[in-house]
Design a protein around this motif. Sequence first.
Motif, short mmCIF file in Angstrom:
data_model
loop_
_atom_site.label_atom_id
_atom_site.label_comp_id
_atom_site.label_asym_id
_atom_site.label_seq_id
_atom_site.Cartn_x
_atom_site.Cartn_y
_atom_site.Cartn_z
N LYS A 31 0.87 -1.17 0.00
CA LYS A 31 0.00 0.00 0.00
C LYS A 31 0.90 1.22 0.00
N ILE A 32 0.82 1.96 -1.09
CA ILE A 32 1.58 3.20 -1.23
C ILE A 32 0.56 4.31 -1.40
N PHE A 33 0.67 5.33 -0.59
CA PHE A 33 -0.23 6.48 -0.66
C PHE A 33 0.44 7.55 -1.51
N GLY A 34 -0.31 8.11 -2.44
CA GLY A 34 0.20 9.22 -3.23
C GLY A 34 -0.04 9.02 -4.71
N PRO A 35 0.38 10.02 -5.50
CA PRO A 35 0.13 9.98 -6.95
C PRO A 35 0.96 8.91 -7.65
N ARG A 36 0.34 8.21 -8.58
CA ARG A 36 1.00 7.19 -9.39
C ARG A 36 1.73 6.14 -8.53
N ALA A 37 1.12 5.81 -7.40
CA ALA A 37 1.73 4.86 -6.46
C ALA A 37 1.98 3.51 -7.10
N ILE A 90 -4.03 -4.36 8.20
CA ILE A 90 -5.30 -5.00 8.51
C ILE A 90 -6.40 -4.43 7.62
N ARG A 91 -6.39 -3.14 7.40
CA ARG A 91 -7.42 -2.54 6.53
C ARG A 91 -7.25 -2.96 5.08
N CYS A 92 -6.03 -3.22 4.63
CA CYS A 92 -5.81 -3.74 3.28
C CYS A 92 -6.33 -5.17 3.16
N ILE A 93 -6.16 -5.96 4.21
CA ILE A 93 -6.65 -7.35 4.19
C ILE A 93 -8.16 -7.38 4.00
N THR A 94 -8.87 -6.46 4.63
CA THR A 94 -10.33 -6.41 4.52
C THR A 94 -10.80 -5.47 3.41
N GLU A 98 -7.87 0.12 -0.12
CA GLU A 98 -7.51 -0.67 -1.29
C GLU A 98 -5.99 -0.84 -1.36
N PRO A 99 -5.50 -2.08 -1.42
CA PRO A 99 -4.06 -2.29 -1.58
C PRO A 99 -3.59 -1.75 -2.94
N THR A 100 -2.37 -1.31 -3.00
CA THR A 100 -1.79 -0.87 -4.27
C THR A 100 -1.54 -2.09 -5.15
N SER A 101 -1.05 -3.17 -4.55
CA SER A 101 -0.88 -4.44 -5.27
C SER A 101 -0.77 -5.57 -4.26
N GLY A 102 -0.85 -6.79 -4.78
CA GLY A 102 -0.74 -7.98 -3.94
C GLY A 102 -2.03 -8.77 -3.94
N THR A 103 -2.01 -9.88 -3.21
CA THR A 103 -3.14 -10.79 -3.15
C THR A 103 -3.46 -11.11 -1.70
N ALA A 109 -11.21 -17.52 -0.69
CA ALA A 109 -11.82 -16.44 -1.46
C ALA A 109 -10.80 -15.32 -1.67
N ASP A 110 -10.54 -14.98 -2.93
CA ASP A 110 -9.60 -13.92 -3.26
C ASP A 110 -10.25 -12.57 -2.98
N VAL A 111 -9.92 -11.99 -1.84
CA VAL A 111 -10.51 -10.73 -1.41
C VAL A 111 -10.10 -9.60 -2.36
N THR A 112 -8.90 -9.64 -2.87
CA THR A 112 -8.42 -8.57 -3.75
C THR A 112 -9.13 -8.56 -5.10
N ALA A 113 -9.76 -9.67 -5.48
CA ALA A 113 -10.49 -9.74 -6.75
C ALA A 113 -12.00 -9.74 -6.53
N ALA A 114 -12.46 -9.66 -5.29
CA ALA A 114 -13.88 -9.78 -4.99
C ALA A 114 -14.66 -8.55 -5.46
N ASN A 115 -15.87 -8.82 -5.94
CA ASN A 115 -16.76 -7.70 -6.27
C ASN A 115 -17.41 -7.22 -4.97
N ASP A 116 -18.25 -6.19 -5.05
CA ASP A 116 -18.84 -5.60 -3.85
C ASP A 116 -19.65 -6.60 -3.04
N ASP A 117 -20.45 -7.43 -3.71
CA ASP A 117 -21.27 -8.42 -2.98
C ASP A 117 -20.41 -9.47 -2.30
N GLN A 118 -19.38 -9.96 -2.99
CA GLN A 118 -18.48 -10.96 -2.40
C GLN A 118 -17.71 -10.35 -1.23
#
Length: 129
Positions: A31-37, A90-94, A98-103, A109-118
């Motif tokens: 998780k990188i905060f800022g422009p073009r992270a 912890i907030r990236c896990i849930t 939003e994580p900048t990258s990773g899984t 269940a792949d949380v990073t690929a989940a839609n809003d309902d999932q």
Amino acid sequence: MSVTTSDVDGRAALSPQVNQDAALSVRDLWKIFGPRADQIIGTPDAELSRADLKAKTGCVVGVKDVSFDVAPGEVFVVMGLSGSGKSTLIRCITRLIEPTSGTVVVDGADVTAANDDQLLEVRRHKVSM
């Protein structure tokens, strides 16, 4: 954070590096905060000190290339100094952040690929904070 081990509908195909037997599997989380992270990961800038990265790009790293597994029933503790990124992790896990990258995979269940309902289903039945 607690993780349960019951089934989740909508399981996604997982990367081979993800431990599919784990209750929680985190791989290469950033998780990188800022422009073009997203353009920093994989470049020499990713290795700069916090101050140098901020001066050069205006970005701040909150979570840097974190990977771990938590087995079903295992107690896992995240410890560190104030400002070290524990809450951000912890907030990236849930996906409250939003994580900048990773899984992140919770009980298959792949949380990073989940839609809003999932994502809502995972938050309601799989994780707590």
